[in-house]
Design an enzyme around this catalytic site. Structure first.
Site, PDB file in Angstrom:
ATOM      1  N   LYS A  56       0.811  -1.394  -0.335  1.00 22.45           N
ATOM      2  CA  LYS A  56      -0.160   0.054   0.083  1.00 22.45           C
ATOM      3  C   LYS A  56       0.892   1.209  -0.023  1.00 22.45           C
ATOM      4  O   LYS A  56       0.642   2.099  -0.889  1.00 22.45           O
ATOM      5  CB  LYS A  56      -1.042   0.017   1.339  1.00 22.45           C
ATOM      6  CG  LYS A  56      -1.776  -1.164   1.542  1.00 22.45           C
ATOM      7  CD  LYS A  56      -2.731  -1.174   2.630  1.00 22.45           C
ATOM      8  CE  LYS A  56      -1.891  -0.977   3.980  1.00 22.45           C
ATOM      9  NZ  LYS A  56      -1.084  -2.248   4.229  1.00 22.45           N
ATOM     10  N   ARG A  73      10.852  -0.189  11.410  1.00 20.90           N
ATOM     11  CA  ARG A  73      10.046   0.043  12.256  1.00 20.90           C
ATOM     12  C   ARG A  73      10.243  -1.267  13.412  1.00 20.90           C
ATOM     13  O   ARG A  73      10.446  -2.355  13.266  1.00 20.90           O
ATOM     14  CB  ARG A  73       8.658  -0.096  11.662  1.00 20.90           C
ATOM     15  CG  ARG A  73       8.239   0.893  10.693  1.00 20.90           C
ATOM     16  CD  ARG A  73       7.307   0.691   9.805  1.00 20.90           C
ATOM     17  NE  ARG A  73       6.117   0.059  10.452  1.00 20.90           N
ATOM     18  CZ  ARG A  73       4.967  -0.158   9.820  1.00 20.90           C
ATOM     19  NH1 ARG A  73       4.589   0.218   8.662  1.00 20.90           N
ATOM     20  NH2 ARG A  73       3.933  -0.634  10.431  1.00 20.90           N
ATOM     21  N   ARG A 131      -0.695  -8.433  13.407  1.00 23.98           N
ATOM     22  CA  ARG A 131      -1.181  -7.436  12.540  1.00 23.98           C
ATOM     23  C   ARG A 131      -2.110  -8.141  11.438  1.00 23.98           C
ATOM     24  O   ARG A 131      -3.160  -7.870  11.229  1.00 23.98           O
ATOM     25  CB  ARG A 131      -0.102  -6.569  11.982  1.00 23.98           C
ATOM     26  CG  ARG A 131       0.483  -5.692  12.967  1.00 23.98           C
ATOM     27  CD  ARG A 131       1.920  -5.299  12.611  1.00 23.98           C
ATOM     28  NE  ARG A 131       2.115  -4.665  11.621  1.00 23.98           N
ATOM     29  CZ  ARG A 131       3.256  -4.414  10.880  1.00 23.98           C
ATOM     30  NH1 ARG A 131       4.063  -5.044  11.224  1.00 23.98           N
ATOM     31  NH2 ARG A 131       3.228  -3.668   9.561  1.00 23.98           N
TER      32      ARG A 131
HETATM   33  P1  ADP Z   1       1.228  -1.766   7.700  1.00 21.75           P
HETATM   34  O1  ADP Z   1       1.253  -0.591   6.597  1.00 21.75           O
HETATM   35  O2  ADP Z   1       2.325  -2.389   7.717  1.00 21.75           O
HETATM   36  O3  ADP Z   1      -0.093  -2.529   7.862  1.00 21.75           O
HETATM   37  P2  ADP Z   1       0.577   0.632   9.001  1.00 21.75           P
HETATM   38  O4  ADP Z   1       1.874   1.547   9.082  1.00 21.75           O
HETATM   39  O5  ADP Z   1      -0.693   1.164   8.364  1.00 21.75           O
HETATM   40  O6  ADP Z   1       0.931  -0.744   9.010  1.00 21.75           O
HETATM   41  O7  ADP Z   1       0.353   0.815  10.525  1.00 21.75           O
HETATM   42  C1  ADP Z   1       0.916   0.383  11.679  1.00 21.75           C
HETATM   43  C2  ADP Z   1       0.439   0.190  13.085  1.00 21.75           C
HETATM   44  O8  ADP Z   1      -0.111   1.683  13.380  1.00 21.75           O
HETATM   45  C3  ADP Z   1      -0.815  -0.638  12.966  1.00 21.75           C
HETATM   46  O9  ADP Z   1      -0.346  -1.846  13.350  1.00 21.75           O
HETATM   47  C4  ADP Z   1      -1.776   0.020  14.130  1.00 21.75           C
HETATM   48  O10 ADP Z   1      -1.324  -0.408  15.375  1.00 21.75           O
HETATM   49  C5  ADP Z   1      -1.696   1.458  13.801  1.00 21.75           C
HETATM   50  N1  ADP Z   1      -2.563   1.871  12.793  1.00 21.75           N
HETATM   51  C6  ADP Z   1      -2.267   2.563  11.701  1.00 21.75           C
HETATM   52  N2  ADP Z   1      -3.580   2.752  10.827  1.00 21.75           N
HETATM   53  C7  ADP Z   1      -4.469   2.403  11.722  1.00 21.75           C
HETATM   54  C8  ADP Z   1      -5.955   2.517  11.891  1.00 21.75           C
HETATM   55  N3  ADP Z   1      -6.675   3.109  10.707  1.00 21.75           N
HETATM   56  N4  ADP Z   1      -6.773   1.901  12.765  1.00 21.75           N
HETATM   57  C9  ADP Z   1      -6.108   1.435  13.883  1.00 21.75           C
HETATM   58  N5  ADP Z   1      -4.742   1.444  13.925  1.00 21.75           N
HETATM   59  C10 ADP Z   1      -3.966   1.870  13.059  1.00 21.75           C
HETATM   60  P1  ADP Z   2       2.337  -1.687   3.174  1.00 24.29           P
HETATM   61  O1  ADP Z   2       2.433  -0.407   3.111  1.00 24.29           O
HETATM   62  O2  ADP Z   2       1.191  -2.287   2.580  1.00 24.29           O
HETATM   63  O3  ADP Z   2       2.490  -2.326   4.570  1.00 24.29           O
HETATM   64  P2  ADP Z   2       4.808  -1.595   1.673  1.00 24.29           P
HETATM   65  O4  ADP Z   2       4.537  -0.676   0.522  1.00 24.29           O
HETATM   66  O5  ADP Z   2       5.557  -0.841   2.962  1.00 24.29           O
HETATM   67  O6  ADP Z   2       3.625  -2.321   2.566  1.00 24.29           O
HETATM   68  O7  ADP Z   2       5.726  -2.762   1.404  1.00 24.29           O
HETATM   69  C1  ADP Z   2       6.264  -3.842   2.300  1.00 24.29           C
HETATM   70  C2  ADP Z   2       7.633  -4.189   1.789  1.00 24.29           C
HETATM   71  O8  ADP Z   2       7.451  -5.060   0.751  1.00 24.29           O
HETATM   72  C3  ADP Z   2       8.548  -2.994   1.295  1.00 24.29           C
HETATM   73  O9  ADP Z   2      10.025  -3.270   1.952  1.00 24.29           O
HETATM   74  C4  ADP Z   2       8.535  -2.802  -0.203  1.00 24.29           C
HETATM   75  O10 ADP Z   2       9.508  -2.369  -0.627  1.00 24.29           O
HETATM   76  C5  ADP Z   2       8.283  -4.348  -0.496  1.00 24.29           C
HETATM   77  N1  ADP Z   2       7.215  -4.305  -1.478  1.00 24.29           N
HETATM   78  C6  ADP Z   2       6.237  -3.331  -1.871  1.00 24.29           C
HETATM   79  N2  ADP Z   2       5.532  -3.861  -2.870  1.00 24.29           N
HETATM   80  C7  ADP Z   2       6.247  -5.154  -3.474  1.00 24.29           C
HETATM   81  C8  ADP Z   2       5.976  -6.125  -4.748  1.00 24.29           C
HETATM   82  N3  ADP Z   2       4.816  -5.865  -5.442  1.00 24.29           N
HETATM   83  N4  ADP Z   2       6.870  -6.914  -4.526  1.00 24.29           N
HETATM   84  C9  ADP Z   2       7.867  -7.189  -3.903  1.00 24.29           C
HETATM   85  N5  ADP Z   2       8.186  -6.320  -2.620  1.00 24.29           N
HETATM   86  C10 ADP Z   2       7.355  -5.320  -2.486  1.00 24.29           C
END
Ligand code: ADP
Ligand code: ADP
Ligand code: ZN
Length: 213
Positions: A13, A159, A170
Site C-alpha cells: 500500500k 520499524r 497484525r
Molecule cells: P502496515 O502498512 O504495515 O499495515 P501501518 O503503518 O498502516 O502498517 O500501521 C502500523 C500500526 O499503526 C498498526 O499496526 C496499528 O497499530 C496502527 N494503525 C495504523 N492505522 C490504523 C488504523 N486505521 N486504525 C487503527 N490502528 C492503526
Molecule cells: P504496506 O504499506 O502495505 O505495509 P509496503 O508498501 O511498505 O507495504 O511494502 C512492504 C515491503 O515490501 C517494502 O519493503 C516494499 O519495498 C516491499 N514491496 C512492496 N511492493 C512489493 C512488490 N510488489 N513486490 C515485492 N516487494 C514489494
C-alpha cells in the site's frame, strides 16, 4: 478522485501510494505514518498509541478518524487512503468526513496477496531516515548500497513492529477487523482487485489502468 488502498501489512500500500502521490499529485494519507510521527513527537496521541502499535493491535477508531479529519482538506485534489479505514466504524466515519465535504470514494483497490510472502516483505522492510523512501533487503535495495536513491542520505531505519511475531498479530487483526469491511464497499460497487504478488511496476500498471478507466 479519492481512493482507498486496502490490503494486509506488507501488501504494498505505502509503496503504491507514494508512487501515485508523485505521479498524479494526489495526497498520500497514511494513518500509520501519522501515528508514528505522533509517537516520535511524544504528543498525547503518540503516548496512547505507542504500546498498541508495538503489540500490532489497532489504535482506537476515534484517534485515527480524527487524524484523517485533520488532514482531509489538505488533500482536496484527491486522497489516497493507506491503512485507513481498518474497521467498520472507521469506514463509516470516512463516509461522513467525505460527505461533509461533498466528496465520495471513487475506488477501493484491494491488493490481493499471499500471507506467507508478506512476512518476508515485512521483516526485510526498511526506509530512509531522512526522506522516508521505502526499501527492501531483497526486493528493492538502494542502487548504491548504504545510500538513499532519492536523497543521498546514509542513515536508514526499521520499524519496531516489523518483526515476525508482531506481523502475525497484525495479520490476525486484518483478518478479524479489516477484511470484513470489504462487503460494505462491494455493496457500493467500489471494490477493484489487483494481484499484489506481481512486481511493483506491474502492480502500479494495474492500478493506473483502474484510475484511467
Ligand atoms: P502496515 O502498512 O504495515 O499495515 P501501518 O503503518 O498502516 O502498517 O500501521 C502500523 C500500526 O499503526 C498498526 O499496526 C496499528 O497499530 C496502527 N494503525 C495504523 N492505522 C490504523 C488504523 N486505521 N486504525 C487503527 N490502528 C492503526
Ligand atoms: P504496506 O504499506 O502495505 O505495509 P509496503 O508498501 O511498505 O507495504 O511494502 C512492504 C515491503 O515490501 C517494502 O519493503 C516494499 O519495498 C516491499 N514491496 C512492496 N511492493 C512489493 C512488490 N510488489 N513486490 C515485492 N516487494 C514489494
Ligand atoms: Zn532518502
Amino acid at each position: 478522485m479519492d481512493i482507498i488502498l486496502l490490503g494486509p501489512p506488507g501488501a504494498g500500500k505505502g509503496t503504491q501510494a507514494a508512487r501515485l502521490q508523485s505521479s498524479r499529485g494526489m495526497v498520500h494519507l497514511s494513518t500509520g505514518d501519522m501515528l508514528r510521527e505522533a509517537v516520535a513527537k511524544g504528543t498525547p496521541v503518540g503516548l496512547k498509541a505507542k504500546a498498541v502499535m508495538e503489540a500490532g493491535e489497532l489504535v482506537s477508531d476515534a484517534i485515527v478518524s480524527a487524524l484523517i479529519g485533520e488532514r482531509l482538506d489538505s488533500a482536496g485534489g484527491g486522497a489516497i487512503f493507506d491503512g485507513f479505514p481498518r474497521t467498520q466504524h472507521q469506514a463509516e466515519a470516512l463516509e461522513m468526513l467525505l460527505a461533509d465535504r461533498d466528496r465520495t470514494l471513487d475506488h477501493v483497490i484491494e491488493l490481493m496477496v499471499d500471507e506467507e510472502a508478506l512476512v518476508e516483505r515485512i521483516v526485510g522492510r526498511f526506509s530512509c531516515a531522512k526522506c522516508g523512501a521505502n526499501y527492501h533487503d531483497r526486493f528493492h535495495k538502494p542502487k548504491i548500497e548504504g545510500i538513499c536513491d532519492v536523497c543521498g542520505a546514509h542513515e536508514f531505519k526499521r520499524r519496531p513492529d516489523d518483526n515476525e511475531a508482531t506481523v502475525r498479530t497484525r495479520m490476525a487483526e486484518y483478518r478479524a477487523k479489516t477484511a470484513p469491511i470489504l462487503p460494505f464497499y462491494e455493496d457500493k460497487g467500489l471494490v477493484r482487485r489487483v494481484d499484489g504478488m506481481a512486481g511493483v511496476d506491474e502492480v502500479a500498471a494495474a492500478i493506473d489502468a483502474i484510475l484511467d478507466k
